[in-house]
Structure formats: structure tokens, C-alpha cells
Design an enzyme around this catalytic site. Structure first.
Site, PDB file in Angstrom:
ATOM      1  CG  ASP A 289     111.342  99.474  -6.293  1.00 60.67           C
ATOM      2  OD1 ASP A 289     111.993  98.466  -5.954  1.00 60.67           O
ATOM      3  OD2 ASP A 289     111.471 100.575  -5.749  1.00 60.67           O
ATOM      4  CD1 TRP A 290     110.876 101.860  -2.558  1.00 59.37           C
ATOM      5  CD2 TRP A 290     109.040 102.605  -1.532  1.00 59.37           C
ATOM      6  NE1 TRP A 290     111.065 101.705  -1.206  1.00 59.37           N
ATOM      7  CE2 TRP A 290     109.951 102.160  -0.546  1.00 59.37           C
ATOM      8  CE3 TRP A 290     107.813 103.107  -1.124  1.00 59.37           C
ATOM      9  CZ2 TRP A 290     109.673 102.208   0.815  1.00 59.37           C
ATOM     10  CZ3 TRP A 290     107.528 103.165   0.239  1.00 59.37           C
ATOM     11  CH2 TRP A 290     108.447 102.722   1.191  1.00 59.37           C
ATOM     12  CD1 TRP A 330     116.494  97.628  -1.265  1.00 59.27           C
ATOM     13  CD2 TRP A 330     118.199  97.465  -2.677  1.00 59.27           C
ATOM     14  NE1 TRP A 330     116.607  98.833  -1.907  1.00 59.27           N
ATOM     15  CE2 TRP A 330     117.646  98.761  -2.779  1.00 59.27           C
ATOM     16  CE3 TRP A 330     119.295  97.133  -3.483  1.00 59.27           C
ATOM     17  CZ2 TRP A 330     118.153  99.724  -3.649  1.00 59.27           C
ATOM     18  CZ3 TRP A 330     119.805  98.101  -4.348  1.00 59.27           C
ATOM     19  CH2 TRP A 330     119.226  99.368  -4.434  1.00 59.27           C
ATOM     20  CG  ASP A 416     113.384  91.844  -8.761  1.00 51.75           C
ATOM     21  OD1 ASP A 416     114.342  92.000  -7.991  1.00 51.75           O
ATOM     22  OD2 ASP A 416     112.374  92.573  -8.759  1.00 51.75           O
ATOM     23  CG  HIS A 445     114.060  95.589  -9.342  1.00 52.30           C
ATOM     24  ND1 HIS A 445     113.091  95.147  -8.467  1.00 52.30           N
ATOM     25  CD2 HIS A 445     114.164  96.940  -9.129  1.00 52.30           C
ATOM     26  CE1 HIS A 445     112.632  96.167  -7.753  1.00 52.30           C
ATOM     27  NE2 HIS A 445     113.269  97.262  -8.142  1.00 52.30           N
TER      28      HIS A 445
END
Length: 465
Positions: A289-290, A330, A416, A445
Site C-alpha cells: 500500500d502506501w 477508495w 484486493d 489487500h
């Protein structure tokens, strides 16, 4: 087994010893030895003050009783102790041939009189000692709880003195993090990095400091270092070092009150400065993710530090391609429901998680004020050429396409809806020498929740000659 009427009175005397131990800075456990209805000896925990690992309250009391009786056998004696005895103490009690042992609070971590194991429940031993638990258990537990609460408060005050809280930030109370499942590691903090400007940043740093490989585990939104709790032990067992920071606004790090405090460049710079401060070498970048949006840009600044990559459900946002429908959806959800239920999000994404694990993910965010980062991050994804982070992300794309020479393990959680198969296929094409990804068809995810199998796959792949 029925307790005797006098048991409560003798346990009160043991509690007095426990309180004396607490006053001396020892874990508050107390014990008394009784023979023929009379207390002949007492003892309190003293391993710290005496520099003696065997100086548990029970051992101290039995040594004193043996001197009083002039015999190492304590036939006909009873021992009262405020906490369920450990294996060492149970063994000594059996050797001393105590007639009976009575304890107050159970010890679910090390208790050897029924909680973890029961050393008294062995008919083959040449002596049988009766055991009774739960006498004055609430009072005995309260002494322990108050002791550890005071220690946590003192530690918190000490940390606050070292890392004072800025007026424009919040700090999640330590009590939020007590008893989290499978997260036993000592917190570490830094607040003097230039980019932090006094904000306190939390990170884990486990394993040998001189290890030739460091796994740098970077989380995303709304996760924190708890995300890697199932992978960290595997890396440590293999003899490597693990560093897992909480980005500012997440986990145990300070949380600016305003969303405007967060930017791509700010978070990237804090990570770069932490890497430099810890002088990390031989870094295997572990991102999701980030953690990937930011982390994949880090080698541009110091390529010599990085030797491997484990990449899961993430992307490079370069600003010259449109964001996918999943990312836009999202973002839209976060705009409409900025205070979405974090525990519920993890429960839906990973049905195998326990309720306690889901709540652990939400622990850093006790109220709306602590959630500026979770509101800000969806809008920080670079979506046009001049977005903050887009130019360096394009530099990173060039790095991974042409300059990267290290091994890469890519893993994909196929369920995801945001950073799944299509996004990872694009990223796969950008990383030079990236082999076919490891596919987890039933995972979503938050792929690090796979834990041990994924970490072992990373070790096996990166350890290949």
C-alpha cells in the site's frame, strides 16, 4: 479442593510482602510459610535487588523456613503466595516436600500450577503436594495491575520528557496498546530528525544490529507496524534485523491535528532521515500500500543501501497515468465516510482475523482527532504530473526499470479491489528482473497478514545463491 477458613488470613500476610516488594521496585509477589497454623517464614520478590534470578518470593520464603526448621525438608508446611508459581518454584516446592501450596492470582504466561502446565499433577513423583488457587485472587491481581500501571505511567512520563508533545499534535495514550495480540516488541522513538520538527516517530528495531541484512517494513493507510507482526518473527529467527516504523499520524507515532500537515514529500523525507539516522545497510525493502508508494522512491536517494525488494499490493503513482477505478472508489469512500470503522475494514478484508486483532489495528485512533492522517492520505496519491511526489515517482520508475540489480519477490493478493492484479501487473512490468509473482488467490489487500508462509518465501527467494 476446598480452601480452609484461615487461607484468606495467611494470604493477607503474603499480600503485605507483595506490597513491600512493590515499594522496593520489584514485581509485587509475596509469600509466607505456615506450619501448625503459625507463620514461620516470609519472603518477597527480590531478583533485581539481590541480582539473583532465583530470588522469587516462594524461594526466599522456603529458604528462611528451612533455616528456622534446621531442615531442607519442609514436611507438614504450607506455602501461601500471591501469584501462581513458575516452574522453578514449583520444582523447589516439590523437592521441599511441602504439604500444600495456596496461590492467589493465576499467571497465564508462566504459571506452572495449572495455567501453562501443572507440575503438581504428576502421580509418578515420589511426593505429592496439594495445590489450591484463586484465594484472594482479586486483591492479588490488583496489586500486580497497579504496579505495572504505575510503571507504564512512569515510562510514559519519561518518554514525554524526552519527546515533548507539540501543541498541534496528539499522542495516542499508551493504554490503547496494552495487551495487543502478537505485538511484544519494545517501542523506540525519535523526535530530533529535521523533517519531524519535534514530532515523535515510533519504530521497531529488532534483531542483531550488525546483521548483514535489514528488513525495512513499511505499512500503508490505515495500518501501522502491527501489519508485520506475523512476518517479523520469521525474519528474526533467520538472524536478520527488522526495522518497522510507524509513519507520523499512524500507530504509536504522534498525530498532527490538521490534515494539511501530511504530504508525500514530508513522509518520504522522514523515512529517508530515519534510514540515515539508523545507518541501515543491506536493506531489503518490504512494502505494501502506501509503504510502496513512498518506499519505492527511497532508493533513488541512496541506492547503495538497498539490496532486495519484497513488494505486495502497491504501486508507483507517477502522475502521467490515470488512477485506477479501484483507487478512485477508495478515495470517494473516504470522502463520504471519513471516520470509517477501521476494525470493521480489517475484519471484512481478512475474515480470519480475530476480533482482538481487528481492534488492534484501530487502537492508534481512539477518536476523530487522531485520524487526520487517515483522512488525508487518500488525496495524497499523485494524480497529475506536478502532484507532490509525482516527479520523484517517475525518477523511481526509471530506477526500477534500468538500474535495479537486486532480487525481487512480488506477491499479489488477488481479492484486493484497490491495488490488486491489474495494478500489480503494471508494477511487475516496471521492475527489472522481477520474476513471476507469488499469487495468493484468496487473499486481499492486507497481504502481510499471510504472515509466516509469505515471510518464508521471501527468505528462500532472497537467500538463493
Amino acid at each position: 479442593m476446598v480452601a480452609f477458613a484461615s487461607d484468606a488470613r495467611f494470604m493477607e500476610l503474603a499480600l503485605a510482602q507483595a506490597r513491600a516488594a512493590a515499594a522496593a521496585g520489584e514485581v509485587p509477589v509475596g509469600a509466607v510459610v505456615v506450619k501448625d497454623g503459625q507463620v514461620i517464614a516470609s519472603g518477597r520478590n527480590a531478583p533485581i535487588g539481590s541480582h539473583d534470578p532465583t530470588a522469587h518470593a516462594e524461594i526466599v520464603a522456603m529458604r528462611s523456613a528451612a533455616l528456622v526448621l534446621g531442615n531442607y525438608r519442609l514436611d507438614g508446611c504450607e506455602l501461601f503466595v500471591t501469584l501462581e508459581p513458575c516452574a522453578m518454584c514449583c520444582g523447589a516446592m516439590l523437592h521441599a516436600r511441602l504439604n500444600r501450596v495456596v496461590f492467589g492470582a493465576a499467571d497465564p504466561k508462566t504459571g506452572a500450577a495449572g495455567s501453562v502446565l501443572n507440575l503438581f499433577d504428576n502421580a509418578t513423583l515420589n511426593h505429592q503436594t496439594k495445590v489450591e488457587g484463586g484465594v484472594q485472587s482479586e486483591a492479588c491481581s490488583a496489586v500486580l495491575q497497579e504496579f505495572f500501571r504505575s510503571k507504564r505511567n512512569a515510562q510514559d512520563q519519561q518518554r514525554r520528557a524526552l519527546h515533548p508533545l507539540r501543541d498541534d499534535a496528539l499522542r495516542t495514550p499508551d493504554a490503547q496498546f496494552v495487551g495487543l495480540p502478537d505485538y511484544p516488541w519494545e517501542p523506540r522513538y525519535v523526535s530530533d530528525l529535521p523533517a519531524l520538527d519535534g514530532l515523535r516517530m515510533h519504530y521497531l528495531d529488532e534483531g542483531p544490529q550488525d546483521a548483514d541484512r535489514v528488513y525495512l517494513c513499511l505499512h500503508g493507510n490505515p495500518a501501522w507496524s502491527y501489519l508485520y507482526r506475523k512476518m517479523i518473527p520469521v525474519f528474526l529467527q533467520a538472524g536478520y534485523r527488522v526495522v518497522a516504523p510507524d509513519m507520523v499520524g499512524f500507530g504509536k507515532s504522534d498525530k498532527p491535528k490538521k490534515e494539511s500537515a501530511h504530504s508525500f514529500s514530508f513522509h518520504r523525507q522522514t523515512l529517508l532521515e530515519l534510514i540515515e539516522r539508523l545507518d541501515l545497510q543491506g536493506v531489503v525493502l518490504v512494502v505494501q500500500d502506501w509503504g510502496g508508494l513512498l518506499g519505492l522512491t527511497l532508493p533513488v536517494a541512496s541506492p547503495e543501501r538497498f539490496t532486495g525488494l519484497v513488494v505486495m499490493n502497491t504501486m508507483l503513482a507517477t502522475g502521467d497515468t490515470a488512477l485506477t477505478p479501484g483507487i478512485l472508489a477508495w478515495r470517494e469512500m473516504c470522502i463520504k465516510k471519513p471516520e470509517f470503522d477501521i476494525a470493521r475494514l480489517f475484519a471484512r478484508s481478512n475474515p480470519g482475523l480475530s476480533e482482538a486483532e481487528c481492534l488492534a489495528y484501530a487502537a492508534p485512533f481512539p477518536d476523530r482527532g487522531h485520524r487526520a492522517a487517515t483522512r488525508a492520505f487518500p488525496n495524497l496519491v499523485p494524480d497529475h504530473l506536478e502532484s507532490d511526489g509525482a516527479p520523484v515517482s517517475r525518477q523511481a520508475r526509471g530506477y526500477w526499470q534500468t538500474r535495479w540489480r537486486g532480487p525481487t519477490l512480488m506477491a499479489v493478493g488477488m481479492k484486493d479491489p484497490v491495488l490488486g492484479a491489474a495494478v500489480m501487473e503494471t508494477l511487475h512490468g516496471l521492475i527489472q528482473g522481477c520474476p513471476a509473482p507469488v499469487i495468493f488467490a484468496e487473499e486481499g489487500h492486507f497481504l502481510p497478514e499471510v504472515g509466516t508462509p509469505l515471510a518464508q518465501a521471501a527468505l528462500q527467494f532472497l537467500d538463493r545463491p
